[in-house]
Design a protein around this motif. Structure first.
Motif, mmCIF file in Angstrom:
data_model
loop_
_atom_site.group_PDB
_atom_site.id
_atom_site.type_symbol
_atom_site.label_atom_id
_atom_site.label_comp_id
_atom_site.label_asym_id
_atom_site.label_seq_id
_atom_site.Cartn_x
_atom_site.Cartn_y
_atom_site.Cartn_z
ATOM 1 N N ARG A 84 0.846 -1.197 0.000
ATOM 2 C CA ARG A 84 0.000 0.000 0.000
ATOM 3 C C ARG A 84 0.877 1.241 0.000
ATOM 4 N NH1 ARG A 84 -3.790 0.280 4.474
ATOM 5 N NH2 ARG A 84 -3.763 2.522 4.206
ATOM 6 N N LEU A 85 0.244 2.387 -0.182
ATOM 7 C CA LEU A 85 0.935 3.671 -0.079
ATOM 8 C C LEU A 85 -0.032 4.670 0.534
ATOM 9 C CD1 LEU A 85 3.411 5.457 -0.636
ATOM 10 C CD2 LEU A 85 2.446 5.909 -2.912
ATOM 11 N N ASP A 86 0.415 5.333 1.588
ATOM 12 C CA ASP A 86 -0.420 6.310 2.285
ATOM 13 C C ASP A 86 0.084 7.740 2.170
ATOM 14 O OD1 ASP A 86 -2.283 4.427 3.896
ATOM 15 O OD2 ASP A 86 -0.264 3.638 4.237
ATOM 16 N N ILE A 87 1.393 7.902 2.015
ATOM 17 C CA ILE A 87 1.980 9.243 2.029
ATOM 18 C C ILE A 87 3.082 9.322 0.977
ATOM 19 C CG2 ILE A 87 3.193 10.973 3.413
ATOM 20 C CD1 ILE A 87 2.209 9.285 5.917
ATOM 21 N N LEU A 88 3.030 10.384 0.182
ATOM 22 C CA LEU A 88 4.116 10.707 -0.735
ATOM 23 C C LEU A 88 4.687 12.042 -0.297
ATOM 24 C CD1 LEU A 88 5.858 10.538 -3.325
ATOM 25 C CD2 LEU A 88 3.941 11.657 -4.524
ATOM 26 N N VAL A 89 5.989 12.084 -0.086
ATOM 27 C CA VAL A 89 6.673 13.341 0.206
ATOM 28 C C VAL A 89 7.584 13.661 -0.983
ATOM 29 C CG1 VAL A 89 8.210 14.612 1.754
ATOM 30 C CG2 VAL A 89 6.610 12.918 2.699
ATOM 31 N N ASN A 90 7.190 14.674 -1.746
ATOM 32 C CA ASN A 90 7.996 15.162 -2.871
ATOM 33 C C ASN A 90 9.009 16.151 -2.314
ATOM 34 O OD1 ASN A 90 6.798 13.895 -5.193
ATOM 35 N ND2 ASN A 90 5.026 15.222 -4.917
ATOM 36 N N ASN A 91 10.186 15.645 -1.985
ATOM 37 C CA ASN A 91 11.232 16.487 -1.417
ATOM 38 C C ASN A 91 12.435 16.639 -2.345
ATOM 39 O OD1 ASN A 91 12.612 17.845 0.929
ATOM 40 N ND2 ASN A 91 13.986 16.127 0.557
ATOM 41 N N HIS A 130 -2.656 4.746 -5.989
ATOM 42 C CA HIS A 130 -2.497 4.061 -4.700
ATOM 43 C C HIS A 130 -2.965 4.954 -3.552
ATOM 44 C CE1 HIS A 130 -0.370 1.062 -6.984
ATOM 45 N NE2 HIS A 130 0.351 2.039 -7.506
ATOM 46 N N LEU A 131 -2.696 6.242 -3.660
ATOM 47 C CA LEU A 131 -3.146 7.185 -2.630
ATOM 48 C C LEU A 131 -4.667 7.326 -2.648
ATOM 49 C CD1 LEU A 131 -0.373 9.892 -3.050
ATOM 50 C CD2 LEU A 131 -0.611 8.244 -1.164
ATOM 51 N N GLN A 132 -5.277 7.172 -3.804
ATOM 52 C CA GLN A 132 -6.742 7.191 -3.873
ATOM 53 C C GLN A 132 -7.328 6.010 -3.110
ATOM 54 O OE1 GLN A 132 -7.389 7.321 -8.114
ATOM 55 N NE2 GLN A 132 -7.051 9.540 -8.230
ATOM 56 N N LYS A 133 -6.702 4.852 -3.220
ATOM 57 C CA LYS A 133 -7.179 3.668 -2.499
ATOM 58 C C LYS A 133 -7.082 3.844 -0.987
ATOM 59 C CE LYS A 133 -5.894 0.472 -6.158
ATOM 60 N NZ LYS A 133 -4.881 -0.484 -6.600
ATOM 61 N N SER A 134 -6.004 4.463 -0.524
ATOM 62 C CA SER A 134 -5.776 4.619 0.919
ATOM 63 C C SER A 134 -6.300 5.949 1.462
ATOM 64 C CB SER A 134 -4.280 4.500 1.230
ATOM 65 O OG SER A 134 -3.577 5.607 0.673
ATOM 66 N N ARG A 135 -6.822 6.801 0.560
ATOM 67 C CA ARG A 135 -7.243 8.153 0.951
ATOM 68 C C ARG A 135 -6.066 8.861 1.629
ATOM 69 N NH1 ARG A 135 -12.664 8.914 0.389
ATOM 70 N NH2 ARG A 135 -12.796 10.490 2.024
ATOM 71 N N GLY A 136 -4.943 8.828 0.909
ATOM 72 C CA GLY A 136 -3.665 9.260 1.456
ATOM 73 C C GLY A 136 -3.366 10.733 1.315
ATOM 74 N N ASN A 137 -2.090 11.051 1.492
ATOM 75 C CA ASN A 137 -1.612 12.428 1.544
ATOM 76 C C ASN A 137 -0.395 12.628 0.654
ATOM 77 O OD1 ASN A 137 -3.125 13.558 4.056
ATOM 78 N ND2 ASN A 137 -2.359 11.552 4.670
#
Length: 181
Positions: A84-91, A130-137
Motif C-alpha cells: 500500500r501507499l499512504d503518504i508521498l513526500v515530494n522532497n 495508490h493514494l486514492q485507495k488509501s485516501r492518502g496524503n
C-alpha cells in the motif's frame, strides 16, 4: 503511547540527506514504513540502516525520479514491499547556481526544472492511484522563494512557485478521492 503514523507507508524522495533524511527519520519514529529515495550518489542505505537501528522499518530505492521509469519503479517498489501507499513526500530538488538571470547557466536551469518540477509531477502521477485507495496524503517541499522569488536564483523560486500552484490544483481535483495535498 501510540505512534501517529503506525501502519502507514510513506515514500520520501530526496531522503539521502538534509530535510528529506529528517522527514524519513521522523516518519519512521512515528511508526511509518518508509521507502527512502535518493540519487545513486546519496547515502540512502545509511539512512535506512539508522532507521532500522532505531526500531523502524525502511527500504532504499536508489534512482532519479525525474526519469519516468524510475519514478514508476519507485512507487512500485513501495507497493511490492508493503502492499500500500499512504503518504508521498515530494522532497527531491536542487539549488544549483547563484547567478543573476542573464548569467544563469542554461545547464543549471534545465537540471533545476527537471529535478524540482518533473520529479514531483512524475511521483505524484504514479502515486495517485495508490493514494486514492488509501485516501492518502501528498506533501511537497515548497519554499518562501515560491511566493517571493529569490534574487540570483530566479529559476529555483520559479520551480517552487510551480510546486505551490501544482499542489493546489492536485488538492482540488483529488479531494473527491479523499487524497489530501
Amino acid at each position: 503511547m501510540s505512534k501517529r503514523l503506525e501502519g502507514k507507508v510513506a515514500i520520501v524522495t530526496g531522503a539521502g540527506t538534509g530535510i528529506g533524511e529528517a522527514i524519513a527519520q521522523k516518519f519512521a519514529r512515528e511508526g511509518a514504513k518508509v521507502l527512502v529515495n535518493g540519487l545513486p550518489t546519496d547515502p540512502i542505505e545509511e539512512v535506512v540502516e539508522t532507521i532500522e537501528e532505531n526500531g523502524g522499518n525502511a527500504i532504499a530505492y536508489q534512482g532519479d525520479v525525474s526519469e519516468e521509469l524510475q519514478a514508476e519503479s519507485c512507487v512500485k517498489a513501495a507497493i511490492d514491499k508493503y502492499g500500500r501507499l499512504d503518504i508521498l513526500v515530494n522532497n527531491a530538488g536542487v539549488f544549483l547556481a547563484v547567478a543573476e538571470t542573464q548569467d544563469y547557466p542554461i545547464e543549471a536551469f534545465d537540471k533545476t526544472i527537471t529535478m524540482n518540477i518533473r520529479s514531483a509531477f512524475l511521483m505524484t502521477k504514479y502515486a495517485l492511484p495508490h493514494l486514492q485507495k488509501s485516501r492518502g496524503n501528498i506533501v511537497s517541499a515548497g519554499s518562501e522563494a515560491g511566493f517571493n522569488g529569490v534574487a540570483q536564483n530566479s529559476p529555483y523560486g520559479g520551480t517552487k512557485g510551480w510546486m505551490h500552484a501544482f499542489m493546489k490544483g492536485v488538492a482540488v481535483e483529488q479531494a473527491k478521492h479523499g487524497v489530501r495535498a
